[in-house]
Scaffold this motif. Structure first.
Motif, PDB file in Angstrom:
ATOM      1  N   ARG A  53     -26.538 -16.826  15.457  1.00  0.00           N
ATOM      2  CA  ARG A  53     -26.258 -18.090  16.131  1.00  0.00           C
ATOM      3  C   ARG A  53     -25.509 -17.808  17.424  1.00  0.00           C
ATOM      4  NH1 ARG A  53     -20.836 -20.229  14.547  1.00  0.00           N
ATOM      5  NH2 ARG A  53     -19.916 -18.609  13.260  1.00  0.00           N
ATOM      6  N   PRO A  54     -25.577 -18.735  18.366  1.00  0.00           N
ATOM      7  CA  PRO A  54     -24.791 -18.547  19.590  1.00  0.00           C
ATOM      8  C   PRO A  54     -23.313 -18.792  19.291  1.00  0.00           C
ATOM      9  CG  PRO A  54     -26.054 -20.580  19.701  1.00  0.00           C
ATOM     10  CD  PRO A  54     -26.439 -19.901  18.444  1.00  0.00           C
ATOM     11  N   ARG A  55     -22.474 -17.981  19.917  1.00  0.00           N
ATOM     12  CA  ARG A  55     -21.033 -18.094  19.684  1.00  0.00           C
ATOM     13  C   ARG A  55     -20.298 -17.654  20.940  1.00  0.00           C
ATOM     14  NH1 ARG A  55     -17.994 -15.192  14.604  1.00  0.00           N
ATOM     15  NH2 ARG A  55     -15.951 -16.078  14.973  1.00  0.00           N
ATOM     16  N   ARG A  56     -19.183 -18.286  21.212  1.00  0.00           N
ATOM     17  CA  ARG A  56     -18.400 -17.947  22.392  1.00  0.00           C
ATOM     18  C   ARG A  56     -17.587 -16.687  22.129  1.00  0.00           C
ATOM     19  NH1 ARG A  56     -17.980 -20.666  26.764  1.00  0.00           N
ATOM     20  NH2 ARG A  56     -18.742 -22.557  25.799  1.00  0.00           N
ATOM     21  N   ALA A  57     -17.706 -15.701  23.011  1.00  0.00           N
ATOM     22  CA  ALA A  57     -16.966 -14.447  22.888  1.00  0.00           C
ATOM     23  C   ALA A  57     -15.541 -14.652  23.406  1.00  0.00           C
ATOM     24  CB  ALA A  57     -17.659 -13.342  23.670  1.00  0.00           C
ATOM     25  N   TYR A  58     -14.703 -13.661  23.177  1.00  0.00           N
ATOM     26  CA  TYR A  58     -13.313 -13.762  23.623  1.00  0.00           C
ATOM     27  C   TYR A  58     -13.200 -13.806  25.147  1.00  0.00           C
ATOM     28  CZ  TYR A  58     -13.552  -8.745  24.550  1.00  0.00           C
ATOM     29  OH  TYR A  58     -13.912  -7.512  25.035  1.00  0.00           O
ATOM     30  N   THR A  59     -14.247 -13.363  25.848  1.00  0.00           N
ATOM     31  CA  THR A  59     -14.243 -13.424  27.315  1.00  0.00           C
ATOM     32  C   THR A  59     -14.655 -14.792  27.840  1.00  0.00           C
ATOM     33  OG1 THR A  59     -16.519 -12.626  27.390  1.00  0.00           O
ATOM     34  CG2 THR A  59     -14.760 -10.975  27.521  1.00  0.00           C
ATOM     35  N   GLY A  60     -15.120 -15.666  26.933  1.00  0.00           N
ATOM     36  CA  GLY A  60     -15.521 -17.003  27.341  1.00  0.00           C
ATOM     37  C   GLY A  60     -17.017 -17.174  27.516  1.00  0.00           C
ATOM     38  N   THR A  61     -17.768 -16.083  27.449  1.00  0.00           N
ATOM     39  CA  THR A  61     -19.216 -16.180  27.596  1.00  0.00           C
ATOM     40  C   THR A  61     -19.857 -16.455  26.238  1.00  0.00           C
ATOM     41  OG1 THR A  61     -19.465 -13.803  27.288  1.00  0.00           O
ATOM     42  CG2 THR A  61     -19.245 -14.583  29.547  1.00  0.00           C
ATOM     43  N   VAL A  62     -21.012 -17.090  26.275  1.00  0.00           N
ATOM     44  CA  VAL A  62     -21.742 -17.374  25.048  1.00  0.00           C
ATOM     45  C   VAL A  62     -22.654 -16.190  24.745  1.00  0.00           C
ATOM     46  CG1 VAL A  62     -23.383 -18.908  23.930  1.00  0.00           C
ATOM     47  CG2 VAL A  62     -21.651 -19.848  25.448  1.00  0.00           C
ATOM     48  N   ARG A  63     -22.562 -15.690  23.529  1.00  0.00           N
ATOM     49  CA  ARG A  63     -23.356 -14.541  23.103  1.00  0.00           C
ATOM     50  C   ARG A  63     -23.951 -14.828  21.743  1.00  0.00           C
ATOM     51  NH1 ARG A  63     -21.898  -9.267  25.790  1.00  0.00           N
ATOM     52  NH2 ARG A  63     -20.656  -9.980  27.519  1.00  0.00           N
ATOM     53  N   TRP A  64     -24.931 -14.017  21.363  1.00  0.00           N
ATOM     54  CA  TRP A  64     -25.517 -14.136  20.039  1.00  0.00           C
ATOM     55  C   TRP A  64     -24.588 -13.484  19.038  1.00  0.00           C
ATOM     56  CZ3 TRP A  64     -28.996 -17.524  19.144  1.00  0.00           C
ATOM     57  CH2 TRP A  64     -29.938 -17.840  20.101  1.00  0.00           C
ATOM     58  N   TYR A  65     -24.237 -14.197  17.989  1.00  0.00           N
ATOM     59  CA  TYR A  65     -23.442 -13.672  16.894  1.00  0.00           C
ATOM     60  C   TYR A  65     -24.406 -13.307  15.769  1.00  0.00           C
ATOM     61  CZ  TYR A  65     -20.425 -13.712  12.802  1.00  0.00           C
ATOM     62  OH  TYR A  65     -19.778 -13.383  11.636  1.00  0.00           O
ATOM     63  N   ARG A  66     -24.393 -12.072  15.369  1.00  0.00           N
ATOM     64  CA  ARG A  66     -25.256 -11.590  14.281  1.00  0.00           C
ATOM     65  C   ARG A  66     -24.364 -11.162  13.126  1.00  0.00           C
ATOM     66  NH1 ARG A  66     -27.195  -9.082  19.057  1.00  0.00           N
ATOM     67  NH2 ARG A  66     -29.263  -9.823  19.630  1.00  0.00           N
ATOM     68  N   HIS A  67     -24.625 -11.704  11.949  1.00  0.00           N
ATOM     69  CA  HIS A  67     -23.842 -11.356  10.765  1.00  0.00           C
ATOM     70  C   HIS A  67     -24.702 -10.497   9.856  1.00  0.00           C
ATOM     71  CE1 HIS A  67     -20.736 -11.824   7.722  1.00  0.00           C
ATOM     72  NE2 HIS A  67     -21.729 -11.891   6.867  1.00  0.00           N
ATOM     73  N   TYR A  68     -24.275  -9.252   9.626  1.00  0.00           N
ATOM     74  CA  TYR A  68     -25.008  -8.307   8.794  1.00  0.00           C
ATOM     75  C   TYR A  68     -24.262  -8.070   7.488  1.00  0.00           C
ATOM     76  CZ  TYR A  68     -27.927  -6.963  12.764  1.00  0.00           C
ATOM     77  OH  TYR A  68     -28.827  -6.958  13.793  1.00  0.00           O
ATOM     78  N   SER A  69     -25.005  -7.738   6.449  1.00  0.00           N
ATOM     79  CA  SER A  69     -24.392  -7.321   5.190  1.00  0.00           C
ATOM     80  C   SER A  69     -25.208  -6.157   4.637  1.00  0.00           C
ATOM     81  CB  SER A  69     -24.336  -8.467   4.178  1.00  0.00           C
ATOM     82  OG  SER A  69     -25.647  -8.839   3.811  1.00  0.00           O
ATOM     83  N   PHE A  70     -24.626  -5.440   3.705  1.00  0.00           N
ATOM     84  CA  PHE A  70     -25.335  -4.317   3.075  1.00  0.00           C
ATOM     85  C   PHE A  70     -25.016  -4.268   1.610  1.00  0.00           C
ATOM     86  CE2 PHE A  70     -21.277  -2.519   4.069  1.00  0.00           C
ATOM     87  CZ  PHE A  70     -21.032  -1.580   3.109  1.00  0.00           C
TER      88      PHE A  70
END
Length: 70
Positions: A53-70
């Motif tokens: 999902r799109p998520r705001r990074a700590y720098t203020g820009t919007v980036r893709w957030y990918r959640h992985y599990s194993f």
């Protein structure tokens, strides 16, 4: 004009694909480190992307957030 639009779409898809491969490799490396820290064995080098999902990074820009599990 439609050719230019298709070129931009293709370039965006390629950039996303390269970014996804890089994120997957970092997730496998993190899983390997976590397994070594706890004394487990990462058998098949597999991690699974659970959500994106799109998520705001700590720098203020919007980036893709990918959640992985194993």
């Amino acid at each position: 004009m439609p050719e230019l639009l298709l070129l931009f779409i293709a370039a965006g898809l390629i950039a996303y694909w390269i970014s996804a491969i890089s994120a997957h490799e970092r997730a496998v490396a993190a899983a390997r480190v976590a397994c070594e820290r706890h004394g487990y064995q990462l058998l098949d080098q597999t991690v699974v992307m659970e959500k994106i999902r799109p998520r705001r990074a700590y720098t203020g820009t919007v980036r893709w957030y990918r959640h992985y599990s194993f």
